[in-house]
Design an enzyme around this catalytic site. Structure first.
Site, PDB file in Angstrom:
ATOM      1  N   ARG A 139      -5.668   3.333  12.079  1.00 51.65           N
ATOM      2  CA  ARG A 139      -5.363   1.908  12.261  1.00 51.65           C
ATOM      3  C   ARG A 139      -6.459   1.187  13.034  1.00 51.65           C
ATOM      4  O   ARG A 139      -6.502  -0.043  13.038  1.00 51.65           O
ATOM      5  CB  ARG A 139      -4.034   1.738  13.035  1.00 51.65           C
ATOM      6  N   LYS A 165       0.825  -1.226   0.000  1.00 51.54           N
ATOM      7  CA  LYS A 165       0.000   0.000   0.000  1.00 51.54           C
ATOM      8  C   LYS A 165       0.849   1.262   0.000  1.00 51.54           C
ATOM      9  O   LYS A 165       0.460   2.267  -0.581  1.00 51.54           O
ATOM     10  CB  LYS A 165      -0.992   0.001   1.176  1.00 51.54           C
ATOM     11  N   ARG A 196      15.880  -8.975   7.408  1.00 53.45           N
ATOM     12  CA  ARG A 196      15.661  -8.265   8.664  1.00 53.45           C
ATOM     13  C   ARG A 196      14.761  -9.076   9.592  1.00 53.45           C
ATOM     14  O   ARG A 196      13.928  -9.857   9.124  1.00 53.45           O
ATOM     15  CB  ARG A 196      15.012  -6.900   8.399  1.00 53.45           C
ATOM     16  N   ARG A 215      12.402 -10.545   1.105  1.00 55.98           N
ATOM     17  CA  ARG A 215      13.018  -9.203   1.086  1.00 55.98           C
ATOM     18  C   ARG A 215      14.430  -9.258   1.695  1.00 55.98           C
ATOM     19  O   ARG A 215      14.673  -9.999   2.644  1.00 55.98           O
ATOM     20  CB  ARG A 215      12.160  -8.203   1.875  1.00 55.98           C
TER      21      ARG A 215
END
Length: 214
Positions: free
Chosen positions: A88, A13, A160, A127
């Site tokens: 949120r 997003k 990560r 990633r």
């Protein structure tokens, strides 16, 4: 045009928000950026937010909304904006609706970039981030020229902690508990737009533009 971007972490997003902002020449506003700029500028709300953050606490909604309203009152927002990362929760959404209503304004669309959890776990565990310059890659969609080495600075690439599959799963659980109800909220408001986020990034963008209009 006033938009809210919805979608699970890793749904893309943020990328779509930037593309929308560039196309329609409206600011892409993320709560993280608002916090940082207010703290840096030493504003009263920024200092309040910092006092909570320094204690590892969540910043109260009224402080966040205050900063957000201040940000969308600036000149560059007069033709609209894209909100990314806010609201949120339902209380935040209700506060935002009420605050905008007081100003005679409302959100035009809430765009939900819909991606199944399984796809997100696979996406994020692929990633890789550079320990040197922070550049990001993906082993499938955006692989470095040399395996595990950054194209930009030559430092090594790592997975990560927050992209580890078990961490991603935890973040998705929190998302479904807290943020999924927003989809129902904006659906009831009649402004929800759902797009299939499993498609190619450019196709997702074209689908959004189709709804928003050229």
């Amino acid at each position: 045009m006033k938009l809210i971007m919805l979608g699970a972490p890793g749904a893309g997003k943020g990328t779509q928000a930037k593309k929308i902002a560039a196309k329609y020449q409206i600011p892409h506003i993320s709560t993280g950026d608002i916090f940082r700029s207010n703290i840096k500028a030493g504003t009263e709300l920024g200092m309040k937010a910092k006092s909570y953050m320094d204690q590892g606490q969540l910043v109260p909604d009224e402080v966040t909304i205050g900063m957000l309203l201040d940000r969308i009152s600036q000149d560059d927002s007069k033709n609209g904006y894209v909100l990314d990362g806010f609201p949120r929760t339902i209380p935040q959404a209700e506060s935002l609706t009420a605050a905008l209503s007081d100003r005679g304004e409302k959100i035009d669309y809430a765009v939900n970039v819909d991606v199944p959890d399984e796809n997100i776990v696979n996406r994020m565990s692929g990633r890789r981030a550079c320990v040197g310059c922070g550049a990001t890659y993906h082993i499938v969609y955006n692989a470095p020229k040399k395996e595990a080495i950054c194209d930009v600075c030559g430092e090594k690439l790592i997975l990560r902690d927050d992209d580890q599959p078990e961490t991603v799963q935890k973040r998705l659980t929190v998302y479904h508990d807290q943020t999924q109800p927003l989809i129902d909220y904006y659906n009831k408001e009649g402004i929800l737009v759902e797009v299939d986020g499993t498609q190619d990034m450019e196709q997702v963008f074209q689908d959004i533009v189709k709804v928003l209009g050229a």
